[in-house]
Design a protein around this motif. Structure first.
Motif, PDB file in Angstrom:
ATOM      1  N   LEU A 116       0.835  -1.201   0.000  1.00  0.00           N
ATOM      2  CA  LEU A 116       0.000   0.000   0.000  1.00  0.00           C
ATOM      3  C   LEU A 116       0.876   1.260   0.000  1.00  0.00           C
ATOM      4  N   GLY A 117       1.920   1.246   0.829  1.00  0.00           N
ATOM      5  CA  GLY A 117       2.821   2.403   0.878  1.00  0.00           C
ATOM      6  C   GLY A 117       3.508   2.643  -0.454  1.00  0.00           C
ATOM      7  N   PHE A 118       3.927   1.569  -1.116  1.00  0.00           N
ATOM      8  CA  PHE A 118       4.595   1.736  -2.401  1.00  0.00           C
ATOM      9  C   PHE A 118       3.620   2.213  -3.477  1.00  0.00           C
ATOM     10  N   VAL A 119       2.403   1.743  -3.421  1.00  0.00           N
ATOM     11  CA  VAL A 119       1.396   2.206  -4.381  1.00  0.00           C
ATOM     12  C   VAL A 119       1.124   3.699  -4.200  1.00  0.00           C
ATOM     13  N   LEU A 120       1.104   4.156  -2.942  1.00  0.00           N
ATOM     14  CA  LEU A 120       0.758   5.540  -2.658  1.00  0.00           C
ATOM     15  C   LEU A 120       1.930   6.499  -2.850  1.00  0.00           C
ATOM     16  N   PHE A 121       3.141   6.085  -2.492  1.00  0.00           N
ATOM     17  CA  PHE A 121       4.250   7.045  -2.382  1.00  0.00           C
ATOM     18  C   PHE A 121       5.435   6.796  -3.311  1.00  0.00           C
ATOM     19  N   SER A 122       5.571   5.600  -3.851  1.00  0.00           N
ATOM     20  CA  SER A 122       6.754   5.325  -4.662  1.00  0.00           C
ATOM     21  C   SER A 122       6.708   6.084  -5.977  1.00  0.00           C
ATOM     22  N   GLY A 123       7.889   6.485  -6.443  1.00  0.00           N
ATOM     23  CA  GLY A 123       7.984   7.122  -7.753  1.00  0.00           C
ATOM     24  C   GLY A 123       7.929   6.124  -8.890  1.00  0.00           C
ATOM     25  N   LEU A 124       7.854   4.822  -8.576  1.00  0.00           N
ATOM     26  CA  LEU A 124       7.803   3.770  -9.580  1.00  0.00           C
ATOM     27  C   LEU A 124       6.412   3.151  -9.579  1.00  0.00           C
ATOM     28  N   ASP A 125       5.732   3.208 -10.707  1.00  0.00           N
ATOM     29  CA  ASP A 125       4.388   2.640 -10.787  1.00  0.00           C
ATOM     30  C   ASP A 125       4.392   1.126 -10.614  1.00  0.00           C
ATOM     31  N   PHE A 126       5.502   0.489 -10.880  1.00  0.00           N
ATOM     32  CA  PHE A 126       5.584  -0.967 -10.863  1.00  0.00           C
ATOM     33  C   PHE A 126       6.281  -1.507  -9.616  1.00  0.00           C
ATOM     34  N   ALA A 127       6.433  -0.666  -8.585  1.00  0.00           N
ATOM     35  CA  ALA A 127       7.173  -1.066  -7.387  1.00  0.00           C
ATOM     36  C   ALA A 127       6.437  -2.168  -6.636  1.00  0.00           C
ATOM     37  N   ILE A 128       7.196  -3.171  -6.214  1.00  0.00           N
ATOM     38  CA  ILE A 128       6.665  -4.270  -5.396  1.00  0.00           C
ATOM     39  C   ILE A 128       7.451  -4.290  -4.097  1.00  0.00           C
ATOM     40  N   GLY A 129       6.748  -4.311  -2.973  1.00  0.00           N
ATOM     41  CA  GLY A 129       7.413  -4.336  -1.671  1.00  0.00           C
ATOM     42  C   GLY A 129       6.687  -5.239  -0.697  1.00  0.00           C
ATOM     43  N   THR A 130       7.450  -5.992   0.083  1.00  0.00           N
ATOM     44  CA  THR A 130       6.889  -6.856   1.122  1.00  0.00           C
ATOM     45  C   THR A 130       7.856  -6.873   2.294  1.00  0.00           C
ATOM     46  N   THR A 391       7.792  -6.409 -17.787  1.00  0.00           N
ATOM     47  CA  THR A 391       6.574  -6.794 -18.499  1.00  0.00           C
ATOM     48  C   THR A 391       6.076  -5.658 -19.385  1.00  0.00           C
ATOM     49  N   GLY A 392       6.506  -4.428 -19.083  1.00  0.00           N
ATOM     50  CA  GLY A 392       6.016  -3.272 -19.822  1.00  0.00           C
ATOM     51  C   GLY A 392       4.693  -2.769 -19.276  1.00  0.00           C
ATOM     52  N   CYS A 393       4.112  -3.487 -18.353  1.00  0.00           N
ATOM     53  CA  CYS A 393       2.824  -3.109 -17.762  1.00  0.00           C
ATOM     54  C   CYS A 393       3.105  -2.316 -16.490  1.00  0.00           C
ATOM     55  N   HIS A 394       3.330  -1.027 -16.654  1.00  0.00           N
ATOM     56  CA  HIS A 394       3.744  -0.190 -15.527  1.00  0.00           C
ATOM     57  C   HIS A 394       2.512   0.483 -14.932  1.00  0.00           C
ATOM     58  N   SER A 395       1.811  -0.242 -14.120  1.00  0.00           N
ATOM     59  CA  SER A 395       0.562   0.280 -13.562  1.00  0.00           C
ATOM     60  C   SER A 395       0.478  -0.029 -12.078  1.00  0.00           C
ATOM     61  N   ARG A 396      -0.048   0.914 -11.324  1.00  0.00           N
ATOM     62  CA  ARG A 396      -0.239   0.699  -9.891  1.00  0.00           C
ATOM     63  C   ARG A 396      -1.391  -0.264  -9.623  1.00  0.00           C
ATOM     64  N   TYR A 397      -2.170  -0.561 -10.656  1.00  0.00           N
ATOM     65  CA  TYR A 397      -3.249  -1.537 -10.480  1.00  0.00           C
ATOM     66  C   TYR A 397      -2.687  -2.912 -10.119  1.00  0.00           C
ATOM     67  N   ILE A 398      -1.491  -3.223 -10.626  1.00  0.00           N
ATOM     68  CA  ILE A 398      -0.893  -4.514 -10.279  1.00  0.00           C
ATOM     69  C   ILE A 398      -0.663  -4.576  -8.776  1.00  0.00           C
ATOM     70  N   GLY A 399      -0.110  -3.494  -8.186  1.00  0.00           N
ATOM     71  CA  GLY A 399       0.084  -3.453  -6.743  1.00  0.00           C
ATOM     72  C   GLY A 399      -1.221  -3.558  -5.994  1.00  0.00           C
ATOM     73  N   MET A 400      -2.280  -2.956  -6.531  1.00  0.00           N
ATOM     74  CA  MET A 400      -3.586  -3.034  -5.859  1.00  0.00           C
ATOM     75  C   MET A 400      -4.126  -4.463  -5.870  1.00  0.00           C
ATOM     76  N   PHE A 401      -3.976  -5.173  -6.993  1.00  0.00           N
ATOM     77  CA  PHE A 401      -4.434  -6.559  -7.052  1.00  0.00           C
ATOM     78  C   PHE A 401      -3.617  -7.445  -6.111  1.00  0.00           C
ATOM     79  N   ILE A 402      -2.319  -7.151  -5.989  1.00  0.00           N
ATOM     80  CA  ILE A 402      -1.487  -7.900  -5.036  1.00  0.00           C
ATOM     81  C   ILE A 402      -1.994  -7.671  -3.616  1.00  0.00           C
ATOM     82  N   MET A 403      -2.334  -6.425  -3.293  1.00  0.00           N
ATOM     83  CA  MET A 403      -2.881  -6.120  -1.971  1.00  0.00           C
ATOM     84  C   MET A 403      -4.179  -6.874  -1.746  1.00  0.00           C
ATOM     85  N   ALA A 404      -5.027  -6.947  -2.785  1.00  0.00           N
ATOM     86  CA  ALA A 404      -6.292  -7.673  -2.656  1.00  0.00           C
ATOM     87  C   ALA A 404      -6.039  -9.149  -2.364  1.00  0.00           C
TER      88      ALA A 404
END
Length: 907
Positions: A116-130, A391-404
């Protein structure tokens, strides 16, 4: 979380930049070439979007929900088994085992908060953090300390769980706050003070710990010591562990060798699928597998409310916070270091710069949020972030689905531990362990020095023996000792062949050739010292200098040196060890072996590259050397000392105070004092000043023994160089003495015609003759006074030295009046070299037609007069007087050869 090593070049946006160096400092997933990614193209124009950095471009119809779900699912498949493994590492104390299903969900929920923090604050749309591997051992150490402390006092399991689930998150939040401050105030350089080999030893221990925890998860028994590996001697335990060990090996090979990122998650799906297929084929029920230890025990469902009820603030032992502070400090350094590596590796793989401080603020914010939500330390997950980027799919939606997906795991009443094969969950930990151990114990060997590798191994073993905190401290101590030892070896001394830039008459030149720089018996010797000199290297340096200049040290002198200072030579020191008894030599005159028995009369030590000197070395090396030289009639000079070294020498009476030194120099030059026995160093600003001083004294000493008629001829010749004569112009004498022996009588007559081709210019002390980065329209020859070449500003040194009593003001080392040479900041400038009468300067830039590479300043108190040869006058000379032009070219060649022989950095 780490998955392998990248050994290939980044072909995507990095312009061929090699990504090996940083990425291989921690195990990474293999980088894929652009033609292999992404796994699923949205349409034919997908190629054009691979390098896109803006999420809006990627969301504009090229990718849809299906793509986001696929890439999110791949990340979840990779992450969730590892998160359950991490939970077993953090809570590996037996006390936590009844609550393992609940505690595992805390780790998953913590990863949700990080994402959630990376989706909200990271400068990278594709950031993954755990939750990340770097802090695991620290968290585990704190949880074990808490459990042992509470249980030893008769506390309950509930108190242990509640205290752990409060103190660990508090530590995580505090870590996040520190990372935010480090990033906000751009203080991340602090992290670099922890030696990399120590970090490597810790990361290797994480690998071992994950391996141990993975095997423990496979066999269903706690493992915390080396003795626990004996469980594998039991056939049943060995059978349960073998699939996990083999599966981890397969995952490790795939992560390093696979050419497509899809292979790893597919394999992670296939492994448990094969297990269930075997059960189905052989008619084995899940309960039968559970009874045999292949699947976890059944536990009641874990609703969300049970997670909330697990923490009771009334049961928290707040006093244990103090006990965990030491471990927390270590965690701050290691997690900060690991996060810096992750950010740098992502930046390199992307082929564009990232603001490390800004991204560290994001990591800190995520940890702060995680701590406030009863979570644990985490950061960018390099391998998953780069996978999503490629993947070329640089979207924060991926992070949101991971959160889900994480949320679904947390709210689900299904316990993954009681349906998933334990060997598979263990294999994910063993896989990480294999990768870290291979990376930091095997691969790292070709990237660091032998002693650094030894420090890494010492840290790794020390953590095993004395625990993590003290193990890291031991590693740091060993690294410091190795640094001191290597610094001792770096300090070096060597004889160099240098001469002053003074222009001498022909007879004086012969004196210097015959006596001063005679190959077999030189009276003037220059020694160049490099590196810091301190108590650990002073005696070795003293031995080298005495050997080089042929000093013979008696038994009595060695004893005096030993008594003179606590850090000086002792009966067992290097000085004593190198003595040899000669049957021809009385016992009290025992001599050292020396390659050069003939002693010089003038020894000049160039301190330009000696960057530090402590009090012990000043007295035990240089003061003792000065005393030894005094007894043997050797004048000991030093030059080029930086302000702190100069102050150290003067404050310990190794050198004279400034006024006394000036008086001694003047007396010696004026023939009022021919005594070379002083017992202290004579300091000079540059090596050329020291050389000219020594050459002048040597000429005086030699000529004083000559017949008066020859002496008057020599003195008259020297005077002619400075002032000219009725028969020749001053500049003519400079030409004749610089080009001695190379000019015929006819050419000497040609030189007399030079007056019409130059202009005399007079400058006051401190005036610039020319400045750096200006157009080179001429070159110069000094006719009167002296010209100084200051160092560049980045090389200028402050005029203040901080001692125990406060600030000490620096005085100029040179007898030349340079006190007026101030920089824009009010600091005295450090001088690279001087050009005195006959000195030629500025010709290199002039001939190469490049901008000036240095400044030139009039340095004498009464100013300087120079002959300026402009390009126009040189062109006129070439056209009207070709023989004279050729002589000038020969002069410049001789000057350049002289500078080259002296290894100067100007001209």
């Amino acid at each position: 979380m780490v998955y392998g090593t990248i050994d290939k070049e980044d072909e995507e946006g990095g312009g061929g930049t090699t990504t090996t160096n940083i990425r291989q400092q921690r195990g990474r997933a293999p980088a894929q070439s652009p033609d292999q990614m992404p796994l699923i193209w949205a349409d034919e124009s997908g190629d054009k979007q691979r390098d896109g950095k803006n999420s809006e471009d990627n969301e504009g119809g090229h990718y849809n929900v299906f793509h986001y779900l696929v890439y999110a699912l791949i990340n979840v498949i990779i992450a969730v088994p590892g998160l359950y493994g991490y939970a077993s590492v953090i809570f590996n104390h037996p006390t936590f085992q009844p609550h393992m299903a609940k505690l595992s969900k805390f780790v998953v929920f913590s990863s949700l908060i990080h994402q959630l923090g990376f989706v909200l604050f990271s400068g990278l749309d594709f950031a993954i953090g755990t939750v990340q591997d770097a802090g695991l051992i620290f968290l585990s150490a704190m949880s074990n300390d808490i459990a042992e402390s509470i249980l030893s006092e008769g506390g309950t399991v509930d108190e242990v769980v509640s205290t752990t689930l409060v103190i660990l998150p508090l530590g995580t939040a505090a870590l996040g706050l520190v990372l935010i401050l480090l990033g906000k105030f751009r203080l991340l350089d602090i992290v670099s003070y922890l030696p990399m080999p120590v970090i490597g030893g810790y990361l290797a221990f994480i690998g071992y710990f994950c391996l141990e925890a993975g095997v423990a998860l496979c066999i269903g028994k706690p493992m915390s010591t080396l003795a626990d590996w004996s469980y594998l001697l039991d056939p049943k335990s060995l059978l349960l562990a073998t699939p996990g060990l083999l599966s981890a090996g397969i995952l490790t090979i795939i992560s390093r060798k696979a050419t497509n990122d899809a292979i790893l998650p597919i394999t992670m799906v296939i492994i448990p699928a094969i297990f269930y297929a075997v059960l189905l084929i052989f008619g084995i029920t899940l309960d039968d597998a559970r009874d045999s230890g292949w699947v976890g025990e059944e536990v009641p469902p874990v609703p969300v409310q049970d997670l909330i009820d697990l923490v009771d603030l009334k049961l928290v032992h707040w006093g244990l916070v103090r006990k965990c502070v030491g471990t927390w400090v270590g965690m701050v350094f290691v997690v900060s270091f690991a996060s810096c590596l992750d950010i740098a590796a992502v930046s390199i793989d992307m082929g564009e710069a990232l603001d490390t401080n800004k991204e560290m603020v994001t990591v800190g914010t995520c940890n702060l949020m995680s701590g406030f939500c009863f979570g644990f330390t985490g950061s960018y997950i390099f391998s998953q972030t780069i996978f999503t980027y490629r993947t070329g799919c640089h979207s924060r939606y991926i992070g949101m689905f991971i959160m889900a997906a994480y949320l679904a795991v947390c709210v689900s009443t299904i316990n993954i531990l009681q349906i998933a094969p334990l060997f598979f969950l263990g294999a994910t930990l063993i896989f990480i362990g294999y990768d870290l151990l291979w990376e930091w114990l095997i691969d790292i060997r070709v990237k660091i020095f032998f002693m650094e590798y030894m420090i890494l191994l010492v840290t790794f073993v020390a953590i095993q023996i004395v625990g993590m905190d003290f193990g890291i401290v031991i590693g740091i101590v060993v690294a410091l000792i190795e640094h001191v030892a290597s610094t001792t070896r770096v300090s070096s001394m060597g004889r160099v062949l240098k001469r002053s830039r003074a222009v001498w008459s022909n007879d004086d030149w012969v004196v210097l050739q015959t006596h001063g720089y005679n190959v077999d018996d030189p009276k003037i010797v220059t020694l160049e010292l490099k590196g810091p000199v301190f108590f650990g290297s002073s005696q070795k340096l003293l031995q080298e200098i005495t050997d080089e200049i042929g000093l013979s040290i008696s038994e009595e002198e060695i004893k005096k040196i030993a008594i003179g200072t606590p850090h000086a030579s002792t009966p067992h020191s290097s000085l004593r060890a190198r003595r040899v008894n000669s049957p021809r030599t009385p016992k009290k005159s025992v001599k050292l072996i020396s390659k050069r028995r003939i002693r010089p009369q003038f020894v000049i030590m160039d301190f330009t590259q000696m960057h530090n000197l402590d009090a012990s070395a000043a007295t035990s090396c240089f003061l003792q050397l000065a005393k030894l030289c005094e007894k043997r009639g050797i004048l000991l000079c030093a030059c080029g000392a930086i302000p702190r070294v100069e102050w150290m020498l003067r404050s310990h009476d190794v050198a004279y105070d400034y006024d006394t030194e000036i008086s001694i120099k003047n007396d010696m030059l004026s023939n009022q004092n021919n005594n070379l026995r002083h017992g202290k160093l004579i300091l000079f600003l540059t090596v050329f000043e020291a050389l000219e001083f020594s050459e002048r004294l040597l000429i005086q000493k030699v000529t004083s023994k000559m017949p008066s008629e020859r002496l008057s001829n020599l003195q008259r010749g020297l005077s002619d160089v400075s002032t000219g004569s009725p028969h020749h112009h001053q500049l003519t004498y400079i030409f004749l003495n610089v080009l001695r022996g190379d000019l015929s009588e006819e050419e000497e007559g040609v030189v007399d015609t030079i007056q019409s081709y130059y202009e005399e210019s007079e400058y006051r002390c401190g005036d610039y003759i020319f400045q750096k980065n200006t157009h080179p329209s001429s070159f110069y020859i000094v006719l009167k006074g002296s010209v100084a070449v200051p160092r560049d500003r980045q090389g200028s040194l402050p005029s203040m030295v901080m001692s125990g009593a406060g600030v000490q003001k620096k005085q100029s080392l040179s007898s030349s009046n340079l006190l007026g040479m101030m920089g824009d900041d009010g600091e005295h400038k450090s001088v690279e070299s001087f050009h005195k009468v006959g000195g030629i300067f500025g010709y290199c830039d002039f001939l190469l037609e490049r901008y000036r590479t240095f400044d030139a300043v009039a340095a004498s108190s009464d100013g300087a007069i120079v002959a300026e040869f402009t390009k126009g006058n040189m062109d006129k000379m070439k056209k009207d007087n070709a023989p004279l032009y050729n002589i000038v070219q020969k002069l410049l060649l001789r000057a350049s050869l002289g500078d080259l022989a002296n290894c100067t950095c100007h001209n």
